[in-house]
Design an enzyme around this catalytic site. Structure first.
Site, PDB file in Angstrom:
ATOM      1  N   SER A   1       0.851  -1.185   0.000  1.00 51.72           N
ATOM      2  CA  SER A   1       0.000   0.000   0.000  1.00 51.72           C
ATOM      3  C   SER A   1       0.886   1.234   0.000  1.00 51.72           C
ATOM      4  O   SER A   1       2.064   1.167   0.363  1.00 51.72           O
ATOM      5  CB  SER A   1      -0.884   0.002   1.256  1.00 51.72           C
ATOM      6  OG  SER A   1      -1.535   1.240   1.445  1.00 51.72           O
TER       7      SER A   1
ATOM      8  N   TYR B   1      -2.710  -0.911  10.411  1.00 51.54           N
ATOM      9  CA  TYR B   1      -2.512  -1.274   9.004  1.00 51.54           C
ATOM     10  C   TYR B   1      -1.152  -0.797   8.514  1.00 51.54           C
ATOM     11  O   TYR B   1      -0.424  -1.544   7.842  1.00 51.54           O
ATOM     12  CB  TYR B   1      -3.630  -0.641   8.173  1.00 51.54           C
ATOM     13  CG  TYR B   1      -3.710  -1.111   6.748  1.00 51.54           C
ATOM     14  CD1 TYR B   1      -4.285  -2.335   6.420  1.00 51.54           C
ATOM     15  CD2 TYR B   1      -3.234  -0.312   5.705  1.00 51.54           C
ATOM     16  CE1 TYR B   1      -4.389  -2.753   5.103  1.00 51.54           C
ATOM     17  CE2 TYR B   1      -3.331  -0.715   4.386  1.00 51.54           C
ATOM     18  CZ  TYR B   1      -3.906  -1.940   4.091  1.00 51.54           C
ATOM     19  OH  TYR B   1      -3.992  -2.352   2.781  1.00 51.54           O
TER      20      TYR B   1
END
Length: 278
Positions: free
Chosen positions: A136, A149
């Site tokens: 990401s 995350y």
């Protein structure tokens, strides 16, 4: 360019990135093993013409069974692995119980590692292979409220970069895909994890959490800034799989490119000043 006798195992195929990748690669001639955590999702994918069976990144036995199943269907070979399944736990770092971090690391990092270790002996034996880990923009650029995350993706990037260096001299290519905002169910799927772990009403940030919850539960369908469809990730995945000399990392969405430039040219303090509030 159609592929012949090329196989790939993809995790997290029930929706979003994994779903689009599985269907697109199957149309290109890849033999796709599209795995999901739930049998109902696997059954749905099978009805759509895909080969699908259960794989849960948080369950070592599940991963081992899934890998054995894929290898039994190919006669013992596997050309590529796309580690994709992941989830988020929104919340401020000070409100994250340590057990919440343990839980998210099981899926977002340890599962990737275990499945990769199952694939590597196969790829070594056949003399080639490609391992693509879906990271990401949050794997190299932190944002508030996403600490759990972010931590897993930062760790994934370090582990993947190290593995890529260790695979020098072999024909096993190791790559990262780094999407920014993509149209997926990650926000919807994060809701039960938020409710399970974050005692927001008793937090010093309770007022801010009310705004966070409004966004988390927003079902208006309004896209995030720079949001792209899952097919944008698949386009980069195809290059990573089929190009003779793939890139070590693939940016997806304008947001990722902006963050990459900022990281390169701005000091940490300057970067903090321009970083979104979340």
């Amino acid at each position: 360019m159609a592929q012949i006798d090329k196989s790939i195992l993809i995790t997290g195929c029930s929706s979003g990135i994994g779903y689009d990748a599985a269907h697109t690669l199957a149309k290109r001639g890849w033999r796709v093993f599209a795995t999901c955590r739930k049998e109902a999702d696997c059954e749905r994918l099978r009805s759509e013409g895909l080969e699908s069976f259960i794989l849960d990144h948080a369950d070592e036995t599940s991963m081992e069974t899934a890998m054995a199943e894929a290898l039994s269907r190919t006669g013992g070979t596997l050309d590529a692995l796309f580690n994709n399944g992941a989830f988020a736990i929104p919340g401020a770092v000070e409100d994250l119980p340590t057990d919440a971090l343990r839980e998210i690391f099981e899926t977002n990092l340890f599962g990737y590692h275990h499945l990769t270790r199952l694939a590597l002996p196969v790829m070594r034996a056949q003399g080639h292979g490609r391992i693509i880990n879906n990271s990401s923009v949050l794997g190299f650029a932190a944002l508030p409220w996403r600490g759990a995350y972010v931590a897993t993706k930062f760790a994934l990037e370090g582990l993947t970069d190290t593995l890529r260096l260790e695979m020098r001299g072999t024909d096993i290519k190791v790559m990262l895909v780094e999407p920014g905002p993509i149209t997926t169910k990650i926000r919807e799927n994060a809701q039960p994890h938020f409710e399970k772990w974050i005692d927001w009403e008793n937090s010093a940030r309770a007022g801010l959490y009310r705004k966070l919850r409004e966004r988390l539960y927003d079902d208006s369908g309004t896209p995030d800034t720079f949001e792209l469809p899952a097919s944008a990730v698949t386009d980069k995945l195809i290059h990573a799989l089929e190009h003779r000399n793939p890139k070590p990392r693939y940016y997806v969405t304008t947001a990722t490119y902006i963050a990459g430039i900022a990281r390169r040219f701005l000091s940490t303090r300057m970067g903090d000043r321009v970083a979104p509030n979340g």
